[in-house]
Motif scaffolding. Sequence first.
Motif, PDB file in Angstrom:
ATOM      1  N   SER A 172       0.971  -1.309  -0.141  1.00 55.11           N
ATOM      2  CA  SER A 172       0.018  -0.064  -0.100  1.00 55.11           C
ATOM      3  C   SER A 172       0.795   1.146  -0.024  1.00 55.11           C
ATOM      4  O   SER A 172       0.563   2.160  -0.685  1.00 55.11           O
ATOM      5  N   ARG A 173       1.886   1.234   0.705  1.00 50.95           N
ATOM      6  CA  ARG A 173       2.751   2.375   0.820  1.00 50.95           C
ATOM      7  C   ARG A 173       3.717   2.558  -0.666  1.00 50.95           C
ATOM      8  O   ARG A 173       3.460   3.771  -0.963  1.00 50.95           O
ATOM      9  N   VAL A 228       2.333   1.989  -3.459  1.00 56.85           N
ATOM     10  CA  VAL A 228       1.646   2.187  -4.303  1.00 56.85           C
ATOM     11  C   VAL A 228       1.748   4.023  -4.873  1.00 56.85           C
ATOM     12  O   VAL A 228       1.997   4.222  -5.620  1.00 56.85           O
ATOM     13  N   LEU A 229       2.164   4.504  -3.715  1.00 58.43           N
ATOM     14  CA  LEU A 229       2.272   5.964  -3.594  1.00 58.43           C
ATOM     15  C   LEU A 229       3.813   6.534  -3.667  1.00 58.43           C
ATOM     16  O   LEU A 229       4.144   7.331  -4.555  1.00 58.43           O
ATOM     17  N   VAL A 267      -9.930  -0.640  -0.437  1.00 60.29           N
ATOM     18  CA  VAL A 267      -8.453  -0.721  -0.049  1.00 60.29           C
ATOM     19  C   VAL A 267      -7.893   0.267  -1.022  1.00 60.29           C
ATOM     20  O   VAL A 267      -7.228   1.276  -0.449  1.00 60.29           O
ATOM     21  N   ILE A 268      -7.781  -0.040  -2.480  1.00 65.18           N
ATOM     22  CA  ILE A 268      -7.034   1.342  -3.231  1.00 65.18           C
ATOM     23  C   ILE A 268      -8.336   2.080  -4.135  1.00 65.18           C
ATOM     24  O   ILE A 268      -9.265   1.705  -4.303  1.00 65.18           O
ATOM     25  N   SER A 269      -7.886   3.128  -4.798  1.00 63.27           N
ATOM     26  CA  SER A 269      -8.713   4.020  -5.102  1.00 63.27           C
ATOM     27  C   SER A 269      -8.895   3.762  -6.592  1.00 63.27           C
ATOM     28  O   SER A 269      -8.064   2.740  -7.102  1.00 63.27           O
ATOM     29  N   GLN A 316      -6.034   3.997  -8.726  1.00 62.74           N
ATOM     30  CA  GLN A 316      -4.859   3.090  -8.365  1.00 62.74           C
ATOM     31  C   GLN A 316      -5.259   1.696  -8.745  1.00 62.74           C
ATOM     32  O   GLN A 316      -4.337   0.985  -9.376  1.00 62.74           O
ATOM     33  N   GLU A 336       6.151  13.684   4.941  1.00 58.78           N
ATOM     34  CA  GLU A 336       6.679  13.170   6.229  1.00 58.78           C
ATOM     35  C   GLU A 336       7.944  14.350   6.287  1.00 58.78           C
ATOM     36  O   GLU A 336       8.097  14.558   7.528  1.00 58.78           O
ATOM     37  N   PHE A 374      -7.758   6.604   0.017  1.00 57.36           N
ATOM     38  CA  PHE A 374      -8.027   4.920   0.351  1.00 57.36           C
ATOM     39  C   PHE A 374      -6.793   4.701   1.266  1.00 57.36           C
ATOM     40  O   PHE A 374      -6.155   5.553   1.753  1.00 57.36           O
ATOM     41  N   ILE A 375      -6.525   3.468   1.414  1.00 57.45           N
ATOM     42  CA  ILE A 375      -5.602   2.783   2.461  1.00 57.45           C
ATOM     43  C   ILE A 375      -4.309   3.189   2.327  1.00 57.45           C
ATOM     44  O   ILE A 375      -3.439   3.798   3.131  1.00 57.45           O
ATOM     45  N   PRO A 376      -3.757   3.183   0.933  1.00 57.88           N
ATOM     46  CA  PRO A 376      -2.492   3.879   0.797  1.00 57.88           C
ATOM     47  C   PRO A 376      -2.162   5.378   1.199  1.00 57.88           C
ATOM     48  O   PRO A 376      -1.210   5.665   1.984  1.00 57.88           O
ATOM     49  N   GLU A 377      -3.054   6.144   0.908  1.00 56.61           N
ATOM     50  CA  GLU A 377      -3.039   7.617   1.240  1.00 56.61           C
ATOM     51  C   GLU A 377      -3.119   7.811   2.950  1.00 56.61           C
ATOM     52  O   GLU A 377      -2.276   8.569   3.548  1.00 56.61           O
ATOM     53  N   LEU A 388      -2.148   5.524   5.106  1.00 57.61           N
ATOM     54  CA  LEU A 388      -1.031   5.022   5.742  1.00 57.61           C
ATOM     55  C   LEU A 388       0.046   5.891   5.525  1.00 57.61           C
ATOM     56  O   LEU A 388       0.892   6.037   6.543  1.00 57.61           O
ATOM     57  N   LEU A 389       0.318   6.838   4.603  1.00 56.66           N
ATOM     58  CA  LEU A 389       1.357   7.690   4.468  1.00 56.66           C
ATOM     59  C   LEU A 389       1.040   8.793   5.241  1.00 56.66           C
ATOM     60  O   LEU A 389       1.919   9.500   5.687  1.00 56.66           O
ATOM     61  N   ASP A 439       2.089   7.985   8.642  1.00 57.85           N
ATOM     62  CA  ASP A 439       3.672   7.892   8.929  1.00 57.85           C
ATOM     63  C   ASP A 439       3.791   9.206   9.305  1.00 57.85           C
ATOM     64  O   ASP A 439       4.928   9.527   9.936  1.00 57.85           O
ATOM     65  N   ASN A 486      -4.543  -1.622  11.972  1.00 61.99           N
ATOM     66  CA  ASN A 486      -3.334  -0.523  11.631  1.00 61.99           C
ATOM     67  C   ASN A 486      -4.332   0.785  11.437  1.00 61.99           C
ATOM     68  O   ASN A 486      -3.816   1.926  12.028  1.00 61.99           O
TER      69      ASN A 486
END
Lengths: 367, 221
Positions: free
Chosen positions: A170-171, A173-174, A216-218, A221, B22, B64-67, B69-70, B73, B112
């Motif tokens: 997931s991290r 991905v960006l 989970v993802i957009s 994505q 970050e 979404f989940i990736p955003e 999470l960052l 962080d 998480n």
Amino acid sequence: MPDSTINRAAQKDALFPLQRLQAYAQGLPVDRLPCVPIVGNTAARVLGVTVSSLRNNGKILADAQIASYRRFGYDNIRVFTDLYTIAEGMGAQIRVPEDETAFLAEPAIQNVSGISGLRPVDPCRDGVLPEQIEAVKRVVQEVGNEVPVTAALTCPFTNASFLIGAVNLSRLVLKDPASVHHLCKLSLESALAYAEAIFNAGGTPSLTDAMSSSSVISPKQFEEFSYPYLKTLVDYIHSKSRSATLHICGKTSPIWDKMADTGADCISIDNDANLLDAKKKIGHRVRLMGNVHPSAIMLQGTPQDIRREVCKCVIAAHDNPKGFVVASGCSLPTETPFENIDAMLDAVREIGYPVSVGLLEEIVNNS
Amino acid sequence: MSDNKEQTFFTALSDAVLDMDEVKVEEIAHRVIKEKIDAYRAIENGLVDGMNRAGQLFEDEEYFIPEILLCSDAMYAGLNILNPYINREQQRTRKKVVIGVVEGDTHDIGKNLVKTLLDAAGFEVVDLGRDVPPAQIVNAAIAEHADVIALSTLMTTTMDGMASVIKILQESGHRDAVKVIVGGGPISQSFADRIGADGYAPSAPAAVKLLHKLFKDSIYA
């Protein structure tokens, strides 16, 4: 057609699944709508063996799936024990409890530096894949002339999450899209090799891609990291003149158009998605499959609950232009009571075909 | 230091969290220390504010989940720098949440996410990780004097573990001391009711709202 004393399908239904599906696709009269409670490890309960005994034994896995098909009489056999078989073949560590579904213990690699050490699977050799293929072969030999035989195929983006861990992926991905594509490409190569082995065994891959969910993802994505790989797999299935079914868990409404764009012939939707909306949006392009809640209804509900929920699904989607398959929203929990699976099939038999909506609304209102 | 200038720092922190930046969060946090701006308020009005805005975008399906999470962080990077500068008087005891994924399940993205949003909402969160046996969850809750046990699972096979946690709490006489909330893909309100949980949340932002409701909007013990 084969004869069997425990063939309840033959006892309760006028048609075998292949006959029914063929007639239904051509708009000819059928006895009932197609129906697929998505049975996975519940098959172990039907055969009376432990869940762990299925995974790496083609004969037992085949026997369990055949016994379950005969017990319930549904319209598709899907050889499936867990989502991790390809990732395991690529180095992920899978824990296999004695009598529960296997799960991911450790991904294959901890960070992107490990990617260069990853290789696509050889389905004839790696992990449990040879036995899963053996199961497909045996099921096809035994009942392949009466029912479609498929095998679950974990799609690239989801498999990538098992290779490096879902949080890591997931991290990335960006932060590092190139590495995500690298993992997806390796996963695609594995998936294509496994798909070929499934075809050679006489079966058809059934595409499943949990992590590509809009939970989970957009959608953007999805378009970048899932869609191109799904499209390649669907194209491959079509090159073998078979039809492709695509299942994505959780929320999917923002990506329905794209799911249809993959060329998939049938889309299986989860409970977080609405059948009526799906019908309006993509029903003219794809067959729909869904979506009785696997745990809240199928596992924990009563047969009456299941009858009611089946009716609701049928009211929403029976007139889907490209057809409709009554199904659970996702794979059934192992301990789903047999009478609840029977209740799903029995409701579909009671409803019959063509569907009379007035009658169904009465059932829903009275329950 | 004028309120206006302080607010500029807080807004910059909040924006940097929301932008998943970050490095920028760390930069501003160091300047906050150098300018002797109140660290506690920088956390509350800057970092936490940014994470709350991110949570709202998640609810609105823009993030979404990736955003998320960052964003988290970035928030934690800022917390690491600012936390040592909080005055002791400002450290009121906050409600404590013990969180974990039940034994047999290693999916911890959902957990998480809930942890991050609870952190941002001001709860003190003790993370037990994934694949945790029910007895261990109860022992940790007792040892930590937790106000809440939050359990998550993605797999139907591990749902029984949630019921076990409540049963062990009852049998050991600790049921009234702690609230149990559950969530995750296969969980429903009816399941939560059946096992005697205090609440069910269908999503991570909903888990925060649920605890606010259960504690009548006070995060302090």
